[in-house]
Scaffold this motif. Structure first.
Motif, PDB file in Angstrom:
ATOM      1  N   GLN A 204     -27.064 -99.960  51.412  1.00  0.00           N
ATOM      2  CA  GLN A 204     -27.959-101.013  50.316  1.00  0.00           C
ATOM      3  C   GLN A 204     -27.002-102.419  50.568  1.00  0.00           C
ATOM      4  OE1 GLN A 204     -28.713 -99.900  46.355  1.00  0.00           O
ATOM      5  NE2 GLN A 204     -28.821-102.501  45.831  1.00  0.00           N
TER       6      GLN A 204
ATOM      7  N   HIS B 174     -11.386 -96.446  64.671  1.00  0.00           N
ATOM      8  CA  HIS B 174     -11.633 -97.480  63.866  1.00  0.00           C
ATOM      9  C   HIS B 174     -11.967 -96.550  62.170  1.00  0.00           C
ATOM     10  CE1 HIS B 174     -10.573-100.672  66.228  1.00  0.00           C
ATOM     11  NE2 HIS B 174     -11.340-100.240  66.970  1.00  0.00           N
TER      12      HIS B 174
ATOM     13  N   ILE C  24     -23.119-104.283  60.709  1.00  0.00           N
ATOM     14  CA  ILE C  24     -22.031-103.518  60.288  1.00  0.00           C
ATOM     15  C   ILE C  24     -23.040-101.617  59.981  1.00  0.00           C
ATOM     16  CG2 ILE C  24     -19.579-102.765  59.488  1.00  0.00           C
ATOM     17  CD1 ILE C  24     -19.564-105.803  59.061  1.00  0.00           C
TER      18      ILE C  24
ATOM     19  N   ASN D 275     -17.912-103.917  55.315  1.00  0.00           N
ATOM     20  CA  ASN D 275     -18.170-105.572  55.825  1.00  0.00           C
ATOM     21  C   ASN D 275     -16.464-105.901  56.544  1.00  0.00           C
ATOM     22  OD1 ASN D 275     -20.155-105.396  55.069  1.00  0.00           O
ATOM     23  ND2 ASN D 275     -20.445-106.288  53.673  1.00  0.00           N
ATOM     24  N   LEU D 276     -15.123-105.355  55.903  1.00  0.00           N
ATOM     25  CA  LEU D 276     -14.682-105.774  56.290  1.00  0.00           C
ATOM     26  C   LEU D 276     -13.547-105.953  57.646  1.00  0.00           C
ATOM     27  CD1 LEU D 276     -12.476-106.410  52.793  1.00  0.00           C
ATOM     28  CD2 LEU D 276     -13.440-109.113  53.753  1.00  0.00           C
ATOM     29  N   PHE D 277     -14.127-103.999  58.136  1.00  0.00           N
ATOM     30  CA  PHE D 277     -13.169-103.455  58.534  1.00  0.00           C
ATOM     31  C   PHE D 277     -14.306-103.126  60.116  1.00  0.00           C
ATOM     32  CE2 PHE D 277     -10.181-102.817  55.029  1.00  0.00           C
ATOM     33  CZ  PHE D 277      -8.587-103.378  56.271  1.00  0.00           C
ATOM     34  N   ASP D 278     -15.381-103.508  59.630  1.00  0.00           N
ATOM     35  CA  ASP D 278     -15.865-103.192  60.282  1.00  0.00           C
ATOM     36  C   ASP D 278     -15.842-101.569  61.765  1.00  0.00           C
ATOM     37  OD1 ASP D 278     -17.825-103.098  62.642  1.00  0.00           O
ATOM     38  OD2 ASP D 278     -17.260-104.857  64.451  1.00  0.00           O
TER      39      ASP D 278
ATOM     40  N   LEU E  81      -8.354-109.081  63.776  1.00  0.00           N
ATOM     41  CA  LEU E  81      -8.582-107.786  63.613  1.00  0.00           C
ATOM     42  C   LEU E  81     -10.860-108.145  64.092  1.00  0.00           C
ATOM     43  CD1 LEU E  81      -8.713-104.678  61.738  1.00  0.00           C
ATOM     44  CD2 LEU E  81      -9.970-106.448  59.896  1.00  0.00           C
ATOM     45  N   HIS E  82     -10.795-106.921  64.690  1.00  0.00           N
ATOM     46  CA  HIS E  82     -12.019-106.537  65.150  1.00  0.00           C
ATOM     47  C   HIS E  82     -12.983-105.610  64.862  1.00  0.00           C
ATOM     48  CE1 HIS E  82     -10.318-109.649  68.455  1.00  0.00           C
ATOM     49  NE2 HIS E  82     -11.150-110.658  68.300  1.00  0.00           N
ATOM     50  N   GLY E  83     -12.850-105.022  64.462  1.00  0.00           N
ATOM     51  CA  GLY E  83     -13.052-104.057  64.212  1.00  0.00           C
ATOM     52  C   GLY E  83     -13.937-103.194  65.011  1.00  0.00           C
ATOM     53  N   LYS E  84     -14.797-102.393  65.488  1.00  0.00           N
ATOM     54  CA  LYS E  84     -15.611-101.702  66.829  1.00  0.00           C
ATOM     55  C   LYS E  84     -16.288-102.320  67.166  1.00  0.00           C
ATOM     56  CE  LYS E  84     -19.959-100.120  64.472  1.00  0.00           C
ATOM     57  NZ  LYS E  84     -19.949-100.238  63.427  1.00  0.00           N
ATOM     58  N   SER E  85     -16.690-103.815  66.585  1.00  0.00           N
ATOM     59  CA  SER E  85     -17.427-104.785  66.954  1.00  0.00           C
ATOM     60  C   SER E  85     -17.217-105.872  67.770  1.00  0.00           C
ATOM     61  CB  SER E  85     -19.167-104.056  67.171  1.00  0.00           C
ATOM     62  OG  SER E  85     -19.273-103.716  65.773  1.00  0.00           O
ATOM     63  N   GLY E  86     -16.371-105.898  66.760  1.00  0.00           N
ATOM     64  CA  GLY E  86     -15.989-107.669  67.131  1.00  0.00           C
ATOM     65  C   GLY E  86     -16.662-108.081  65.475  1.00  0.00           C
ATOM     66  N   MET E  87     -17.367-107.249  64.519  1.00  0.00           N
ATOM     67  CA  MET E  87     -17.696-107.600  63.313  1.00  0.00           C
ATOM     68  C   MET E  87     -16.754-107.770  62.125  1.00  0.00           C
ATOM     69  SD  MET E  87     -21.787-107.271  62.982  1.00  0.00           S
ATOM     70  CE  MET E  87     -22.016-108.047  62.756  1.00  0.00           C
ATOM     71  N   ALA E  88     -15.582-107.503  62.139  1.00  0.00           N
ATOM     72  CA  ALA E  88     -14.889-108.018  60.895  1.00  0.00           C
ATOM     73  C   ALA E  88     -14.498-108.444  60.372  1.00  0.00           C
ATOM     74  CB  ALA E  88     -13.384-106.416  60.886  1.00  0.00           C
ATOM     75  N   ALA E  89     -13.942-108.330  59.269  1.00  0.00           N
ATOM     76  CA  ALA E  89     -13.853-109.493  58.114  1.00  0.00           C
ATOM     77  C   ALA E  89     -14.301-110.699  57.989  1.00  0.00           C
ATOM     78  CB  ALA E  89     -13.030-110.839  58.829  1.00  0.00           C
ATOM     79  N   GLU E  90     -16.018-109.961  57.792  1.00  0.00           N
ATOM     80  CA  GLU E  90     -17.147-110.392  57.161  1.00  0.00           C
ATOM     81  C   GLU E  90     -17.334-110.610  55.132  1.00  0.00           C
ATOM     82  OE1 GLU E  90     -20.315-111.752  58.177  1.00  0.00           O
ATOM     83  OE2 GLU E  90     -20.189-111.783  60.054  1.00  0.00           O
ATOM     84  N   LEU E  91     -16.115-111.178  54.942  1.00  0.00           N
ATOM     85  CA  LEU E  91     -16.224-111.523  53.547  1.00  0.00           C
ATOM     86  C   LEU E  91     -17.106-112.382  53.314  1.00  0.00           C
ATOM     87  CD1 LEU E  91     -13.488-111.980  51.239  1.00  0.00           C
ATOM     88  CD2 LEU E  91     -12.922-114.191  52.401  1.00  0.00           C
TER      89      LEU E  91
ATOM     90  N   HIS F 147     -19.994-111.904  52.782  1.00  0.00           N
ATOM     91  CA  HIS F 147     -21.198-110.673  52.680  1.00  0.00           C
ATOM     92  C   HIS F 147     -20.215-109.793  51.125  1.00  0.00           C
ATOM     93  CE1 HIS F 147     -23.995-112.811  54.668  1.00  0.00           C
ATOM     94  NE2 HIS F 147     -23.027-112.884  55.997  1.00  0.00           N
TER      95      HIS F 147
ATOM     96  N   ILE G 152      -9.334-112.112  59.838  1.00  0.00           N
ATOM     97  CA  ILE G 152      -7.771-111.480  59.590  1.00  0.00           C
ATOM     98  C   ILE G 152      -6.776-111.106  60.428  1.00  0.00           C
ATOM     99  CG2 ILE G 152      -7.037-109.744  58.050  1.00  0.00           C
ATOM    100  CD1 ILE G 152     -10.050-109.469  56.875  1.00  0.00           C
TER     101      ILE G 152
ATOM    102  N   MET H 184     -25.184-113.205  70.745  1.00  0.00           N
ATOM    103  CA  MET H 184     -25.928-114.045  70.152  1.00  0.00           C
ATOM    104  C   MET H 184     -25.351-115.024  69.189  1.00  0.00           C
ATOM    105  SD  MET H 184     -29.013-112.044  67.084  1.00  0.00           S
ATOM    106  CE  MET H 184     -27.391-112.309  66.190  1.00  0.00           C
TER     107      MET H 184
ATOM    108  N   ASN I 271     -29.369-108.437  51.744  1.00  0.00           N
ATOM    109  CA  ASN I 271     -28.691-108.816  50.608  1.00  0.00           C
ATOM    110  C   ASN I 271     -28.494-109.166  49.386  1.00  0.00           C
ATOM    111  OD1 ASN I 271     -28.165-106.198  52.233  1.00  0.00           O
ATOM    112  ND2 ASN I 271     -26.048-106.446  52.474  1.00  0.00           N
TER     113      ASN I 271
ATOM    114  N   GLU J 241     -15.854 -97.475  62.511  1.00  0.00           N
ATOM    115  CA  GLU J 241     -16.759 -95.745  63.287  1.00  0.00           C
ATOM    116  C   GLU J 241     -17.415 -95.390  62.068  1.00  0.00           C
ATOM    117  OE1 GLU J 241     -14.902 -96.158  67.835  1.00  0.00           O
ATOM    118  OE2 GLU J 241     -13.838 -95.822  66.070  1.00  0.00           O
TER     119      GLU J 241
END
Lengths: 319, 319
Positions: free
Chosen positions: B287, B134, B293, B257-260, A155-165, A167, A148, A87, A181, B262
Motif C-alpha cells: 500500500q 540487493h 519499486i 522506496n530508498l533502496f529499491d 546508489l541505484h538499487g535493483k532497477s535504478g529507482m533508489a532514493a525516492e525520498l 514518496h 544518495i 520512460m 499513494n 530485490e
C-alpha cells in the motif's frame, strides 16, 4: 592545450538543455543553454545535442579529440547500462537508445544517469559534498528528488529507482500524491505542497499577507511568495514553512538512520529560502535522528545551483 | 580432506556463543553453543572462543590448516577495519581489540561485523536471499535490527551505524524509546512493543483472552502469547498484531522506496508467527511503497533461523 582532457556534461530537462564543457578537475570551462524541442521528437533533440556539442568544443578552442566523454542527466526511468531512456514523461520519450545513437554520431563515450543522482554526484565532486563519500542530496522543487552516494558511488538499487525520498509515507494530512499513494513527503514539503497550504489560507480568508496579496489570484502563489511573507513574519506563512520544513527534517532523519551519511545537502529552488527553511529542517532532523548518527551530520544548502547537473554528468567519468 | 577450506563462523551474543564450522560452499558442517561468561571479563570469553574453536575443528576431523578465517558477529558499535569492539553493552565490553587478540592466538584471519549485518549476509549467502544482490533484512526481537545489502556488499555508512531501522521515527503513539526519542518503529513493532500493548489490554481489563490468561501476571506476557491469542481470533490480540505489522510494513515501504531492493527478509523470534503477521505486513508494504519499486519485491521470512549468524560470519570471507 591539445592534450587536455575535457568532458561534456549535459543536463537534459523538459524545458531546457544545459550543456557544459568540464575539465578533468571539475571546472566548468564553458556552458550554453538551448530550449528542449520536445514537440519535434527525440531525433531533433539528439541532433541539437550533437550540433551544440561540436560548437561548444570548437568555439572554446578545443579539439574534438580532447573530449573524453559525454555524461547526460535525464529525468526519467533509465536503463543505465545499456543507455536507454525507458520512460521520460517530461521529454515524451519511451525506449530511446540515446547512448548508442550519440556514441555513433559523436564517436565518444556516452553515459546517462538519473537527474537526481547527477545533481548529488555534482555536489559531491565539486560542491557542498566535496571530500565526502557518504552523501544524501535532496532536491526540493515541484516534487522532491534525491540522490544518495554510498562509498563514493551512486546508489541505484535493483532497477535504478533508489532514493525516492519524495514518496516515503510520512504525512498524516491525507493528501493524495501524484504517484497514487497518500501521505508522501512531497505532498507537504515540496513547492507544490507549500503552495497548496498557502491556497488553503487564502481560500479560508485567514488573516494573512497571503490573503491580502492573493485573494482571487490563487494560481499566482509560488513557494517564493510564501517564503517572502514568512520573512515578513506573517503568522500563517511561517506556519506553512515550518510544517513543510519539519516534515522534511523528520524524513531526512529517517534517511540518516538508514544510511549513516556524512552530510545532507538540500538543493532545488525551494532551498534558496535560507535560514527560515533550514532552521526548522535542522531542528526536526536532530530531534528525530538517532543521536549517535546525526550528531556529526551537517545539513547544508547545495552550492552549485543550476550547474550541478552539468558538473555531475561529467563526474560520471570520475567515479 | 586436507586441502578443504573451512571457516569458523561465530555468533557472539550476550547470553550464548554459537560457533559453527562452515564449508566454502556455505554448508554448516558442525556447530556448538556455549554460554557467554560476560561476568568473567573479555579475556575469559576470548579464551573460550579459542579453546572451543580448536575443539570444533579437531573433533570434526579437520586440521587447523584447513581453517581459512574466523568471522564474528557482535551486537554493538564496532570499528570493523581495525577489529575493535568499541561498545557492546550486552557483553559489557568497551574498546576490546578482539581481532588482534584472536589473530595472535589462533594465527588465522579474523573479521568482525555487526550482528544485524551478519544475519543479512547469512540469509543472502545461503538463506531466503540466496541469489540476490540487493537485500533488506529486518530482525524482529526485543528490538528491531536490520542489515542492508547493496550490490552484494553490506551497507555500513560513515561509521558502521547504517540500517538503524528500529529507530526510524514513524509512530504517533508517543512512546519513548530506549534511544531517548519518541515514536521509533521498535516502540510498536518489536516484541517489546507488542508486549506493551498486550499489557495495556490486561490492565484495562478489556474483554480478551489476554485478560483471562494474564490478569495479575503481566510480566508473563510474551509476544508469542499475543500471537497465540490472535490465532484463536481474540479481537484485542488480533488488533495488536495488526498494529505492529502495519507499522512495520509501512516502515519497510519507506526502506524500499530508498533502496529499491530485490527482496525483504524478516527474521527474529517474532517472525515465526507466520501469516497472521506477514499478511498485514505485506498489505501495508504494498500500500505505502512506490508501485514501480515494490511490485516486484517479495517480503519473506528468514530461512536460516539461529544459524544465520554463524553462516553470515563465515560469509565475510566470501564477499
Amino acid at each position: 592545450m591539445e592534450k587536455k582532457e575535457i568532458y561534456i556534461g549535459i543536463d537534459l530537462g523538459g524545458t531546457t538543455i544545459k550543456m557544459g564543457l568540464i575539465s578533468d578537475k571539475g571546472e566548468l570551462l564553458e556552458q550554453l543553454e538551448i530550449p528542449t524541442r520536445t514537440k519535434e521528437g527525440y531525433q531533433t533533440i539528439i541532433e541539437d545535442i550533437v550540433q551544440h556539442s561540436k560548437k561548444l568544443v570548437s568555439e572554446t578552442g578545443f579539439e574534438w579529440e580532447n573530449v573524453k566523454g559525454m555524461g547526460i542527466g535525464i529525468p526519467g526511468l533509465l536503463d543505465i547500462e545499456s543507455g536507454i531512456v525507458r520512460m521520460a514523461p517530461n521529454l515524451h520519450w519511451t525506449d530511446i537508445p540515446i547512448k548508442q545513437i550519440l556514441e555513433e554520431k559523436l564517436q565518444i563515450l556516452v553515459q546517462i544517469e538519473n537527474d537526481g543522482n547527477i545533481a548529488a554526484l555534482g555536489e559531491t565532486w565539486m560542491g557542498a559534498g566535496k571530500g565526502y563519500k557518504h552523501v544524501v542530496m535532496a532536491t526540493i522543487g515541484t516534487g522532491i528528488g534525491a540522490g544518495i552516494i554510498v562509498n563514493g558511488q551512486i546508489l541505484h538499487g535493483k532497477s535504478g529507482m533508489a532514493a525516492e525520498l519524495g514518496h516515503i509515507p510520512i504525512s498524516d494530512k491525507g493528501i493524495v500524491c501524484g504517484c497514487g499513494n497518500v501521505g508522501c513527503l512531497e505532498t507537504v514539503s515540496s513547492a507544490t505542497g507549500i503552495i497548496r497550504m498557502a491556497q488553503e489560507v487564502v481560500k479560508n480568508r485567514k488573516n494573512s499577507l497571503l490573503t491580502e496579496r492573493f485573494e482571487g489570484k490563487l494560481d499566482q502563489i509560488t513557494a517564493k511568495s510564501v517564503f517572502d511573507a514568512a520573512k515578513e513574519k506573517d503568522k500563517e506563512a511561517v506556519a506553512i514553512v515550518e510544517e513543510a520544513a519539519h516534515l522534511l527534517g523528520k524524513a531526512l532523519a529517517t534517511v540518516a538512520n538508514l544510511f549513516d551519511p556524512e552530510i545532507i545537502i538540500i538543493g532545488g529552488g525551494v532551498s534558496k529560502a535560507g535560514v527560515i527553511l533550514f532552521d526548522p529542517i535542522r531542528e526536526a532532523f536532530y530531534q528525530y535522528g538517532l543521536k549517535n548518527i546525526v550528531k556529526n551530520v551537517q545539513v547544508v544548502p547545495a552550492t552549485l545551483g543550476n550547474t550541478a547537473g552539468m558538473i555531475g554528468a561529467a563526474a560520471l567519468f570520475h567515479v
